[in-house]
Design a protein around this motif. Structure first.
Motif, mmCIF file in Angstrom:
data_model
loop_
_atom_site.group_PDB
_atom_site.id
_atom_site.type_symbol
_atom_site.label_atom_id
_atom_site.label_comp_id
_atom_site.label_asym_id
_atom_site.label_seq_id
_atom_site.Cartn_x
_atom_site.Cartn_y
_atom_site.Cartn_z
ATOM 1 N N CYS A 40 0.836 -1.198 0.000
ATOM 2 C CA CYS A 40 0.000 0.000 0.000
ATOM 3 C C CYS A 40 0.875 1.253 0.000
ATOM 4 O O CYS A 40 0.622 2.201 -0.748
ATOM 5 N N VAL A 41 1.919 1.258 0.820
ATOM 6 C CA VAL A 41 2.816 2.408 0.891
ATOM 7 C C VAL A 41 3.555 2.578 -0.428
ATOM 8 O O VAL A 41 3.711 3.697 -0.933
ATOM 9 N N GLY A 42 4.003 1.471 -1.018
ATOM 10 C CA GLY A 42 4.686 1.557 -2.304
ATOM 11 C C GLY A 42 3.820 2.189 -3.375
ATOM 12 O O GLY A 42 4.275 3.059 -4.129
ATOM 13 N N VAL A 43 2.561 1.772 -3.445
ATOM 14 C CA VAL A 43 1.620 2.357 -4.413
ATOM 15 C C VAL A 43 1.425 3.843 -4.139
ATOM 16 O O VAL A 43 1.418 4.668 -5.059
ATOM 17 N N ALA A 44 1.275 4.194 -2.860
ATOM 18 C CA ALA A 44 1.046 5.595 -2.489
ATOM 19 C C ALA A 44 2.222 6.481 -2.898
ATOM 20 O O ALA A 44 2.037 7.574 -3.440
ATOM 21 N N VAL A 45 3.446 6.021 -2.640
ATOM 22 C CA VAL A 45 4.626 6.806 -3.003
ATOM 23 C C VAL A 45 4.765 6.890 -4.519
ATOM 24 O O VAL A 45 5.079 7.949 -5.078
ATOM 25 N N ALA A 46 4.513 5.777 -5.202
ATOM 26 C CA ALA A 46 4.601 5.771 -6.661
ATOM 27 C C ALA A 46 3.661 6.801 -7.275
ATOM 28 O O ALA A 46 4.042 7.525 -8.209
ATOM 29 N N GLN A 47 2.454 6.893 -6.764
ATOM 30 C CA GLN A 47 1.501 7.849 -7.324
ATOM 31 C C GLN A 47 1.975 9.293 -7.155
ATOM 32 O O GLN A 47 1.738 10.133 -8.024
ATOM 33 N N VAL A 48 2.645 9.579 -6.047
ATOM 34 C CA VAL A 48 3.184 10.923 -5.844
ATOM 35 C C VAL A 48 4.251 11.214 -6.890
ATOM 36 O O VAL A 48 4.258 12.278 -7.525
ATOM 37 N N LEU A 49 5.165 10.286 -7.095
ATOM 38 C CA LEU A 49 6.280 10.514 -8.009
ATOM 39 C C LEU A 49 5.840 10.538 -9.472
ATOM 40 O O LEU A 49 6.444 11.225 -10.301
ATOM 41 N N GLU A 50 4.774 9.822 -9.778
ATOM 42 C CA GLU A 50 4.296 9.776 -11.156
ATOM 43 C C GLU A 50 3.738 11.113 -11.632
ATOM 44 O O GLU A 50 3.667 11.357 -12.845
ATOM 45 N N GLN A 51 3.373 11.986 -10.704
ATOM 46 C CA GLN A 51 2.898 13.291 -11.130
ATOM 47 C C GLN A 51 4.024 14.112 -11.770
ATOM 48 O O GLN A 51 3.768 15.079 -12.484
ATOM 49 N N TRP A 52 5.290 13.719 -11.499
ATOM 50 C CA TRP A 52 6.448 14.356 -12.146
ATOM 51 C C TRP A 52 7.004 13.463 -13.256
ATOM 52 O O TRP A 52 8.140 13.639 -13.692
ATOM 53 N N ASN A 53 6.195 12.499 -13.675
ATOM 54 C CA ASN A 53 6.556 11.597 -14.763
ATOM 55 C C ASN A 53 7.781 10.732 -14.457
ATOM 56 O O ASN A 53 8.523 10.344 -15.368
ATOM 57 N N VAL A 54 7.994 10.430 -13.187
ATOM 58 C CA VAL A 54 9.043 9.485 -12.812
ATOM 59 C C VAL A 54 8.496 8.078 -13.069
ATOM 60 O O VAL A 54 7.428 7.731 -12.553
ATOM 61 N N PRO A 55 9.173 7.252 -13.877
ATOM 62 C CA PRO A 55 8.646 5.930 -14.260
ATOM 63 C C PRO A 55 8.830 4.888 -13.158
ATOM 64 O O PRO A 55 9.698 4.020 -13.219
ATOM 65 N N VAL A 56 7.993 4.956 -12.139
ATOM 66 C CA VAL A 56 8.158 4.119 -10.957
ATOM 67 C C VAL A 56 7.573 2.725 -11.160
ATOM 68 O O VAL A 56 6.462 2.568 -11.656
ATOM 69 N N HIS A 57 8.349 1.721 -10.754
ATOM 70 C CA HIS A 57 7.850 0.357 -10.645
ATOM 71 C C HIS A 57 8.120 -0.123 -9.224
ATOM 72 O O HIS A 57 8.972 0.426 -8.527
ATOM 73 N N LEU A 58 7.397 -1.158 -8.829
ATOM 74 C CA LEU A 58 7.511 -1.677 -7.470
ATOM 75 C C LEU A 58 8.087 -3.077 -7.503
ATOM 76 O O LEU A 58 7.612 -3.939 -8.249
#
Length: 250
Positions: free
Chosen positions: A80-98
């Motif tokens: 859950c925390v990983g998804v939450a952090v990923a969504q924050v970073l994706e607003q700056w177009n950071v290509p996050v994977h978990l």
């Protein structure tokens, strides 16, 4: 609802570990409810398996969030925390994977990690969620990260880089929001969002125990118990966090 709770913020110039600092504060009765610790420098931070996570001044986000709940109340909290952090970073177009169970990747390199720890205090159960993100370039051995490390500075120009406090506040709000959503909607929402960012999914992987390969197969995603499934020649096998290590098979 955690999103309606007032967050008690503590900002430090330097600390051994934000998780340890916050744990001590709860156990000593200096904080209660929802609290967050943000440090500019961390000298003895910890990752999974007791690995050291150090951060020089301003090089990374060193954040811990304390929650008045037992970890068993939400066994999928790291996801859950990983998804939450990923969504924050994706607003700056950071290509996050978990990377199950607790790493954040960008372009298959380690960007950050999550460490959840639960304990009892005189006021009840508490879970501390540690979140580390590389802001500036760091040197992480391939043996620990798979393909080295990356940082937000590789994706955001200095003029667009948020302050540590701003980034921390967005991460904390996102984590609290996702915990509230999961409490209401159940785990399906987390499953869908994690699966969409799953860096293992359908890759050939090998499962190791202290460096010894136990079996190989195709990564099939997480199950309802939070284990990771691997399709082997003998059928599906479940890998549990803390027991074995899962690595991409080259």
């Amino acid at each position: 609802m955690l999103t309606q709770a007032e967050v008690h913020w503590i900002e430090l110039d330097s600390v051994d570990s934000t998780n340890d600092y916050l744990s001590r504060a709860y156990q000593q009765g200096r904080v209660s409810g929802v609290a967050a610790v943000l440090a500019n420098m961390q000298t003895a931070g910890r990752g999974r398996g007791g690995r050291v996570w150090q951060a020089q001044p301003g090089s990374g986000l060193c954040l811990s969030l304390g929650l008045p709940m037992a970890g068993l109340q939400m066994p999928f909290l790291p996801l859950c925390v990983g998804v939450a952090v990923a969504q924050v970073l994706e607003q700056w177009n950071v290509p996050v994977h978990l990377k199950w169970p607790n790493d954040l990747l960008a372009d298959q390199q380690k960007l950050g990690g999550v460490l959840c720890e639960s304990f009892q205090t005189g006021q009840g159960a508490v879970t501390v969620v540690g979140i580390g993100l590389n802001i500036q370039p760091v040197d992480v051995p391939d043996a620990l990260s798979g393909r080295g490390a990356t940082s937000l500075s590789n994706y955001l120009p200095a003029s667009s880089m948020p302050s540590s406090r701003n980034l921390a506040e967005q991460v904390v709000f996102s984590v609290l929001r996702w915990i509230d959503m999961a409490s209401v909607q159940g785990i399906d929402a987390i499953f869908a969002e994690f699966t969409r960012r799953d860096s293992w999914l359908h890759n050939p992987v090998q499962v190791e125990d202290q460096g010894v390969v136990c079996f190989t197969g195709e990564a099939m995603g997480i199950d309802r118990q939070g284990a990771y499934l691997v399709n082997t020649e003998q059928g599906l096998r479940a890998v549990h966090a803390g027991d074995l290590s899962l690595r991409v098979r080259l």
